[in-house]
Design an enzyme around this catalytic site. Structure first.
Site: not given
Ligand code: SP5
Ligand code: ZN
Length: 341
Positions: A159, A195
């Site tokens: 990212h 990913d």
């Molecule tokens: C490297 C990598 O996998 N980074 C992922 C970053 C994700 N961050 C935000 C996650 C938000 C997920 N929301 C899901 C809601 C489910 N209740």
């Molecule tokens: Zn991820």
């Protein structure tokens, strides 16, 4: 296959991220890489070697200098007034705000961030520079003639764009490795990101270039993080037009749907004529992942590795996401053993 690894990732240990409207314990934590290392050893994948120091030069080839220098001094500047806890950004330089770099460390953190999940901690700098060294050392193994190598990088990188962090990522380890391979003589390289989340950072870094074909299979950004990049109509720009391929899949897509996208991506890599492959290996596509919505099972990761091996390319794996900590070691190493056949 050899694994490049260092314990220095332990220095980066975020306390919390903003999730569901509350500060929640960071999903991205040191035990993740520990679990993968444990499986590397348990399944006797091969030798584990330490990274060599390479300085900032390989990092500066894919990241903005101001961005890199920000991270170098950020903790010292943040903690100078006695704050011994993590920093998180709380605003962003959105539409019609001035694109000026603030002087204050908090303003700069906001300027260089895309989300509130990517904390500045006391050990972020030594950990992210160590991860870059892991990526470069692994790339050098391929350049020396090894068929495949595993860069056990943490924190993850995909990212992280040219000049911003996000999604637990600071320096883009896979992009750093890709650039190292190109500088070492590879003429055409593919970076395949498996990913769950779109590899917005890697796409950003190579979007205008034809020497890197970037492909990403991920949850559709209409509903999934990172929301603002990763759509199918992003095909590259300028010299890079035709060298970016996104395969967004609806959240909840089944295993057959996922492997159909992988097949399309592999066909594209073959048609491009890549001489080497970098895989951004996130295993948050696992059915038990707490923040993602695909359904791969343990054995599907073996199948993934086996399919990649059929491309017949020198291949570097770079570890990315995966948050079902108990399972990520098995899933990640299954890809690698599947690759080795
Ligand atoms: C490297 C990598 O996998 N980074 C992922 C970053 C994700 N961050 C935000 C996650 C938000 C997920 N929301 C899901 C809601 C489910 N209740
Ligand atoms: Zn991820």
């Amino acid at each position: 296959m050899r694994t490049v690894y260092t314990d220095d990732h332990h220095l980066h240990q975020g306390r919390a991220e903003l999730y569901n409207g509350t500060l929640t314990a960071s999903f991205e934590k040191p035990s993740r890489a520990d679990m993968v290392l444990e499986q590397v050893r348990a399944q006797t994948l091969g030798e584990v070697l330490a990274p060599k120091p390479h300085g900032l030069e390989p990092v500066l080839k894919v990241h903005d200098e101001g961005y890199v220098r920000f991270w170098e001094s950020a903790w010292q500047r943040w903690s100078a007034t006695g704050r011994d806890w993590d920093a998180l950004p709380k605003m962003w330089q959105v539409r019609r705000l001035r694109e000026r770099i603030p002087e204050h460390v908090e303003g700069q953190l906001c300027y260089y961030s895309m989300d509130a999940g990517t904390p500045l901690t006391a050990g972020t700098w030594p950990a992210i520079t160590a991860a870059a060294n892991v990526a470069v050392t692994a790339a050098d193994c391929l350049l020396a003639g090894e068929k495949s190598v595993f860069a056990l990088t943490r924190p993850p990188g995909h990212h992280a764009a040219y000049d911003y962090c996000g999604g637990y990522c600071y320096f883009n380890n896979a992009a750093i490795a890709a650039q190292r391979l190109l500088d070492g003589g590879v003429r055409k390289l593919a970076v395949l990101d498996v990913d769950y989340h779109h590899g917005n950072g890697t796409q950003d870094i190579f979007y205008r270039r034809s020497d890197v074909l970037f492909l990403s299979i991920h949850g559709d950004p209409r509903t999934e993080y990172p929301f603002f990049l990763g759509f199918a109509d992003e095909e590259g720009e300028g010299n890079g037009l035709g060298f970016n391929a996104n395969y967004p899949l609806a959240a909840g897509t089944d295993v057959a749907g996922w492997f159909a996208a992988l097949e399309a991506a592999c066909t594209r890599i073959q048609a491009y004529g890549a001489e080497a492959l970098v895989v951004s290996l996130g295993v948050d596509t696992y059915e038990g992942d707490p923040i993602s919505r695909f359904a791969l099972k343990h054995e599907d990761f073996i199948r993934l590795g086996a399919r990649l091996a059929r491309l017949g390319l020198p291949t570097q794996f770079c570890f990315e996401g995966g948050y079902a900590v108990e399972a990520i070691g098995i899933n990640a190493v299954n890809v690698l053993t599947g690759f080795e056949g």
